[in-house]
Design an enzyme around this catalytic site. Sequence first.
Site, PDB file in Angstrom:
ATOM      1  N   HIS A  67      10.378 -37.556  -9.811  1.00 20.13           N
ATOM      2  CA  HIS A  67      10.259 -36.982 -10.999  1.00 20.13           C
ATOM      3  C   HIS A  67      10.145 -37.877 -12.239  1.00 20.13           C
ATOM      4  O   HIS A  67      10.821 -39.046 -11.835  1.00 20.13           O
ATOM      5  CB  HIS A  67      11.430 -35.853 -11.420  1.00 20.13           C
ATOM      6  N   HIS A  90      10.290 -34.173 -20.349  1.00 18.39           N
ATOM      7  CA  HIS A  90       9.364 -34.220 -19.132  1.00 18.39           C
ATOM      8  C   HIS A  90       8.763 -32.712 -18.671  1.00 18.39           C
ATOM      9  O   HIS A  90       9.284 -31.860 -19.270  1.00 18.39           O
ATOM     10  CB  HIS A  90      10.621 -34.586 -18.134  1.00 18.39           C
ATOM     11  N   CYS A 111       4.510 -33.429 -13.405  1.00 17.51           N
ATOM     12  CA  CYS A 111       5.034 -34.337 -14.488  1.00 17.51           C
ATOM     13  C   CYS A 111       4.571 -35.919 -14.262  1.00 17.51           C
ATOM     14  O   CYS A 111       4.642 -36.565 -15.387  1.00 17.51           O
ATOM     15  CB  CYS A 111       6.346 -34.523 -13.906  1.00 17.51           C
TER      16      CYS A 111
END
Length: 251
Positions: A81, A93, A182
């Site tokens: 991530h 994010h 992301c």
Amino acid sequence: MLDSFTLLLEKVFFLTHLNVFRPNVLFSDTDRAREKKRVTHHCEKEGGREGVPDTSSGAVLPDSIYQRGDLLEVHRTLFTHFGIYLGDNRVAHLIPDILPLFTSDKRFIQVMVTNKRLVLGVLSKRASIRVDTVEDFAYGASILLNAMDTTVQKRPFDGEEIASRAEKLVGKTPYSLLWNNCEHFVTYCRYGIAISIQTDKFCNWLKSVIRDHRSVPLTAFLGILSVAYLGMSSYTAIPTLLIPFTLWMAG
């Protein structure tokens, strides 16, 4: 037909990138929260950016080590991530989340996104670009700092420009594992190009599978089994013939 094929690719991509063999996958959400509370900010900045301390123990770096516009990277149990540091212990994010589908109450939505909410968000293709604390973003994992700078062949923008680009995008956004995840978000903010190295690796793997002629007899065999089990029909006969033929021609 194209939408169905894209959906299939996204599900395969999701399954092939689950970090199921990482030790921290055994943590439940409660365990993860408990582990996060045990993190100690024992690292101090030493002589500028060259003194970035080791985070292999899973500790979150102190706020002083980050600069506005930094790219933060964590292994979030299920996959890698990414986020952009905004300053004041805040990270922007893009993260999947199923909860906004059921409520608009920000008191519930703003609570840290658990793995259950994240997975359901991936499957429902619901996501948002949100701002969380560094601790909530890391979710108990160690943080890699600007690691993508050595991979992307493009010079990053100035830190203020990076952070400003991220802040302008905060809010709801469409989600796709292949086309808008992301990684696309942070690379657009930091380098000006929306790319995903994870997606590129998956596509290269898929190409190698297609070009491997061993996949032709395998798919033909599986097709024959489906015909034998389900009976002869257009739903079984056509894929049995079409899939091996397509793989053969593509290879």
